[in-house]
Design a protein around this motif. Structure first.
Motif, PDB file in Angstrom:
ATOM      1  N   PRO A 116      47.361  48.149 -29.409  1.00  0.00           N
ATOM      2  CA  PRO A 116      46.653  46.873 -29.594  1.00  0.00           C
ATOM      3  C   PRO A 116      45.316  47.008 -30.310  1.00  0.00           C
ATOM      4  O   PRO A 116      44.961  46.141 -31.104  1.00  0.00           O
ATOM      5  N   VAL A 117      44.549  48.092 -30.063  1.00  0.00           N
ATOM      6  CA  VAL A 117      43.225  48.180 -30.671  1.00  0.00           C
ATOM      7  C   VAL A 117      43.336  48.271 -32.188  1.00  0.00           C
ATOM      8  O   VAL A 117      42.649  47.581 -32.932  1.00  0.00           O
ATOM      9  N   ARG A 160      34.700  42.551 -23.054  1.00  0.00           N
ATOM     10  CA  ARG A 160      36.094  42.750 -23.461  1.00  0.00           C
ATOM     11  C   ARG A 160      36.225  43.222 -24.896  1.00  0.00           C
ATOM     12  O   ARG A 160      37.198  43.911 -25.234  1.00  0.00           O
ATOM     13  N   THR A 161      35.272  42.861 -25.763  1.00  0.00           N
ATOM     14  CA  THR A 161      35.431  43.193 -27.183  1.00  0.00           C
ATOM     15  C   THR A 161      35.616  44.685 -27.452  1.00  0.00           C
ATOM     16  O   THR A 161      36.565  45.062 -28.140  1.00  0.00           O
ATOM     17  N   GLU A 191      39.163  45.759 -26.041  1.00  0.00           N
ATOM     18  CA  GLU A 191      40.381  45.161 -26.584  1.00  0.00           C
ATOM     19  C   GLU A 191      40.499  45.277 -28.092  1.00  0.00           C
ATOM     20  O   GLU A 191      41.601  45.372 -28.622  1.00  0.00           O
ATOM     21  N   THR A 192      39.366  45.228 -28.812  1.00  0.00           N
ATOM     22  CA  THR A 192      39.465  45.240 -30.274  1.00  0.00           C
ATOM     23  C   THR A 192      38.830  46.471 -30.896  1.00  0.00           C
ATOM     24  O   THR A 192      39.165  46.807 -32.032  1.00  0.00           O
ATOM     25  N   GLN A 211      44.455  44.899 -33.577  1.00  0.00           N
ATOM     26  CA  GLN A 211      43.365  43.918 -33.688  1.00  0.00           C
ATOM     27  C   GLN A 211      42.545  44.176 -34.943  1.00  0.00           C
ATOM     28  O   GLN A 211      42.177  43.262 -35.664  1.00  0.00           O
ATOM     29  N   TYR A 247      39.293  36.251 -31.225  1.00  0.00           N
ATOM     30  CA  TYR A 247      39.361  35.388 -30.040  1.00  0.00           C
ATOM     31  C   TYR A 247      39.396  33.915 -30.422  1.00  0.00           C
ATOM     32  O   TYR A 247      40.042  33.110 -29.768  1.00  0.00           O
ATOM     33  N   ASN A 279      48.236  41.633 -31.649  1.00  0.00           N
ATOM     34  CA  ASN A 279      48.652  42.845 -30.948  1.00  0.00           C
ATOM     35  C   ASN A 279      49.957  43.427 -31.456  1.00  0.00           C
ATOM     36  O   ASN A 279      50.232  44.606 -31.270  1.00  0.00           O
TER      37      ASN A 279
END
Lengths: 190, 145, 138
Positions: free
Chosen positions: B103-104, A134-135, A138-139, B107, A152, B97
């Protein structure tokens, strides 16, 4: 597989054995100055071992904190308290017995542990795979450790920073926060 | 330590790269090993090295203890404040977010802000701890050791 | 022969855990059997490092690499979660160590010693003196 296993195992066993020898030397020495220096060596060795175990972030922290700051603080304490440890009056037999019994029980427990470095180790199965998958999506942060640390598990890290902050406040309360040296005559009056 | 000219020259050469490396570790923690904790400790090490070689009093002219204490609190506030800001923007506490349009990126911003708070707090705490130990009562005389 | 190889694999596969136990017991022994308070704190640090080693050993995958993502899709990464837990634990560990050392410094200032045996004797004498004083004033 076998060749890499042997290579890892040799470095790992060598470093771990040095680590244990250093720890035993720390236990036996009574000159506290030597003990503090060996504690620095111990931290540096454990940083090397952590780096071979793929924990580069942890190795970095251990080298900076354990071998750097910790040694300086211990030396600062020695300058205030004295450097020779007195011979203990009681016999070391009972603590040794307790440690041996506990150690034997723990070693009996390790016999059922999954083999070191196995990819199907239960610890690798669920959460770790999830984080690794997921990292990047998502990030977009390549260092998974940083992503988990700051995103997280952000609550956890906030708690840790608060613990560090609280400990610092407690030290300042105990040792005096003003930074002024108390007058030299005080010790004589006590 | 006035007479140790080798130590003085070497530490003068070393301290700027240490601070530069600390900043690199702080802002590059997303891409390589490092992050706020390590950067904070490295930053503090630069100050501690200066204090060890040039005396703690000259270090305290650069960074008075009070400033270090303020920064220790400020770091925690930056961290917790990031959480408050995300709450005001309509997400959960420390839910990054909402910080940017996608969102990326959000983050990334959130992680940078939080790591900055950690770095400031840890650096200030380590310097404050060192000063507290080094400036305590006069050390023991040699015969007491 | 195959039996021997199997045993060797078992030893290599569990060596880390055994060394962790020995380290932990060394730390525990230093903490409980030595009278000097600074030595006790060093012992606690050894104990703490042994726990770090256990966590990181369990996260390691042979043939894996550090959990910093690279372009290679076949790369195997070691478990990042123990790394996060231990990283913060190290920094918290130094903060609590500093707190312990500050307490040691204050104990030395108040009692003039940091040896546990002497501290217990002093404490006992103080209690005794208080009891005598209390009895005398009544």
């Amino acid at each position: 597989m076998t060749a890499s296993l042997i290579g890892i195992a040799v470095i790992d066993i060598l470093l771990f054995t040095f680590l244990v020898i250093t720890a035993i030397a720390i236990a036996r020495l009574r000159n506290l100055f030597a003990v503090v220096m060996l504690a620095g060596v111990f931290s540096l060795l454990s940083a090397a071992l952590l780096a071979t175990l793929d924990a580069v972030d942890v190795a970095f922290t251990e080298a900076a904190v354990g071998a750097g700051i910790s040694t300086v603080l211990l030396l600062g304490t020695l300058a205030l308290t004295g450097r020779e440890e007195k011979k203990p009056r009681h016999s070391p037999f009972l603590p040794l017995l307790v440690c041996l019994v506990t150690g034997a029980a723990l070693i009996y427990g390790t016999l059922d542990m999954p083999s070191f470095g196995a990819a199907n180790n239960p610890a690798q199965e669920h959460l770790a795979r999830e984080y690794l998958e997921r990292t990047p999506v998502e990030t977009g942060v390549p260092n998974v450790v940083t992503a988990i640390l700051a995103s997280y598990r952000g609550f956890d890290t906030l708690g840790e920073v608060l613990v560090v902050f609280t400990a610092a406040i407690a030290v300042l309360l105990l040792l005096g926060a003003s930074g002024k040296r108390p007058s030299a005559g005080r010790r004589g009056e006590e | 330590m006035e007479h140790h000219s080798v130590l003085r020259v070497v530490s003068k050469l070393l301290i700027p790269p240490i601070i530069l490396y600390a900043l690199y570790v702080q802002w590059h923690g997303d891409y390589g090993p490092g992050g706020g904790f390590q950067a904070g400790v490295l930053f503090a090490v630069a100050f501690i090295l200066y204090a060890l070689v040039f005396g703690i009093d000259s270090m305290m002219k650069v960074l008075p203890p009070r400033t270090a204490h303020i920064f220790a609190g400020a770091g925690v506030l930056i961290y917790a404040g990031t959480g408050i800001v995300t709450m005001l923007l309509g997400d959960a506490f420390l839910g990054y977010n909402a910080l940017a349009h996608d969102p990326v990126h959000a983050q990334e911003w959130g992680i940078l802000a939080v790591e900055f708070g950690v770095g400031v707090s840890v650096a200030a705490v380590m310097i404050a701890l060192f000063v507290a130990f080094a400036r305590h009562n006069p050390p023991l005389k040699d015969e007491d050791w | 022969m195959s039996e021997l190889v199997l045993d060797l694999e078992f030893i290599v596969g569990h060596y880390n855990y055994w060394m962790f136990v020995i380290l932990m017991m060394t730390g525990l022994y230093v903490t409980v059997s030595r009278g000097n308070l600074v030595k006790k704190i060093v012992g606690l640090n050894i104990f703490q490092t042994s726990v770090f080693m256990l966590y990181i050993s369990m996260g390691k995958i042979i043939g894996g690499t550090a959990p910093i993502l690279i372009d290679d899709p076949d790369a195997v990464y070691s478990n990042p979660l123990p790394h996060v837990l231990i990283l913060t634990a190290i920094v918290v560990g130094i903060a609590t160590t500093a707190l312990g050392l500050a307490l040691v410094v204050r104990i030395r200032e108040t009692y003039g010693t940091i040896e546990e045996d002497e501290l217990l004797v002093l404490e006992h004498e103080m209690e005794f003196a208080e009891a005598v004083q209390g009895g005398g004033s009544r």
